[in-house]
Write an enzyme that holds these catalytic residues in place. Structure first.
Site, mmCIF file in Angstrom:
data_model
loop_
_atom_site.group_PDB
_atom_site.id
_atom_site.type_symbol
_atom_site.label_atom_id
_atom_site.label_comp_id
_atom_site.label_asym_id
_atom_site.label_seq_id
_atom_site.Cartn_x
_atom_site.Cartn_y
_atom_site.Cartn_z
ATOM 1 N N ASP A 31 0.792 -1.244 0.000
ATOM 2 C CA ASP A 31 0.000 0.000 0.000
ATOM 3 C C ASP A 31 0.821 1.289 0.000
ATOM 4 O O ASP A 31 0.460 2.264 0.666
ATOM 5 C CB ASP A 31 -0.948 0.012 1.205
ATOM 6 C CG ASP A 31 -1.953 -1.113 1.184
ATOM 7 O OD1 ASP A 31 -1.946 -1.904 0.219
ATOM 8 O OD2 ASP A 31 -2.739 -1.213 2.142
ATOM 9 N N LYS B 44 -6.634 -4.874 -3.188
ATOM 10 C CA LYS B 44 -7.303 -5.482 -2.033
ATOM 11 C C LYS B 44 -8.347 -4.527 -1.452
ATOM 12 O O LYS B 44 -8.095 -3.326 -1.326
ATOM 13 C CB LYS B 44 -6.277 -5.875 -0.968
ATOM 14 C CG LYS B 44 -5.472 -4.730 -0.369
ATOM 15 C CD LYS B 44 -4.379 -5.277 0.546
ATOM 16 C CE LYS B 44 -3.601 -4.176 1.252
ATOM 17 N NZ LYS B 44 -4.351 -3.464 2.275
ATOM 18 N N CYS C 15 -2.264 -2.433 8.009
ATOM 19 C CA CYS C 15 -2.205 -3.347 6.866
ATOM 20 C C CYS C 15 -1.002 -4.285 6.915
ATOM 21 O O CYS C 15 -1.098 -5.446 6.499
ATOM 22 C CB CYS C 15 -2.219 -2.551 5.562
ATOM 23 S SG CYS C 15 -3.777 -1.668 5.311
#
Length: 237
Positions: free
Chosen positions: A27, A132, A165
């Site tokens: 990310d 995701k 995450c």
């Protein structure tokens, strides 16, 4: 069979086969790292995450040179937000929510400029990019299948944020039988205390979720590794 390499780490030395190891970059998106993105809308200082960029760029270059797969993830949602449950959409008190117009397009929406990975860490052609909808990289994605196809058993885990995450992905990977090494200077949090405690939690109790070390140790081990020979496919639990 790939020769086993060793990296000094906490709580113990991390052993891995370069031919069965992948670098996962979680990310590193504009919405999280650039001023005016989703991260800043939550009241966060994005400068804290930007500290990760330079060491991660060096680690990615070393992994590519060593022949390791580099797998990127992006958190985001379909334009109609049908994959974003109210429990996530309405969480907290941000100045802007997921799907709202932002400086870089609609926040955390796939296809928008802010959803993309920052320019400094752009994926190379052929590198896998996993989209995701959740915090963990395995939930509702093809990551497990990609890792099995590439015969992966160990993960070098990087990206943001450490306590959300990254942690969720490491826990998911641990439950599926993967050995995870979290690279401390290549993961970041908006909060210094969360960064410290998040890393300690991973290596606590004899490495309950994985191992922790810094990028120079990983880069040295990759540089010393012999040419990669791919092993038979790993089957996760």
């Amino acid at each position: 069979m790939t020769a086993v390499q060793h990296i000094p780490a906490q709580p113990t030395e991390f052993s891995f086969g370069p031919g069965t190891t992948a670098l996962v970059v979680i990310d590193m998106q504009r919405d999280f790292l650039l001023p005016g993105g989703f991260g800043e809308s939550l009241g966060n200082d994005v400068a804290q995450l930007r500290k990760v960029i330079e060491p991660l760029a060096h680690l990615m270059a070393a992994a590519r040179a060593a022949g390791l797969p580099v797998i990127h993830t992006r958190e985001g949602h379909l334009p109609d937000l049908s994959d974003c449950p109210p429990a996530k959409l309405l969480r907290g008190s941000p100045s802007q929510r997921i799907g709202d117009p932002g400086k870089y397009g609609r926040l955390l929406v796939r296809g928008e400029y802010g959803h993309g990975i920052i320019d400094e860490l752009t994926p190379l052609p052929g590198e896998v990019v996993i989209d995701k909808p959740g915090k963990g990289a395995f939930y509702a994605t093809e990551l497990a299948q990609v890792l099995a196809q590439k015969s992966i058993a160990s993960l070098l885990v990087t990206g943001v944020t450490t306590e959300v995450c990254v942690h969720t992905t490491v826990r998911e990977a641990n439950d599926r039988g993967y050995e995870c090494l979290v690279v401390s200077d290549c993961v970041g949090s908006y909060f210094a205390e969360f960064q410290r405690v998040g890393l300690e939690m991973i290596a606590a109790q004899g490495g309950i979720f994985g191992w922790v070390t810094d990028s120079p140790a990983v880069i040295d081990a990759l540089a010393a590794a012999p040419p990669i020979t791919r092993a038979p496919a790993h089957t996760p639990v």
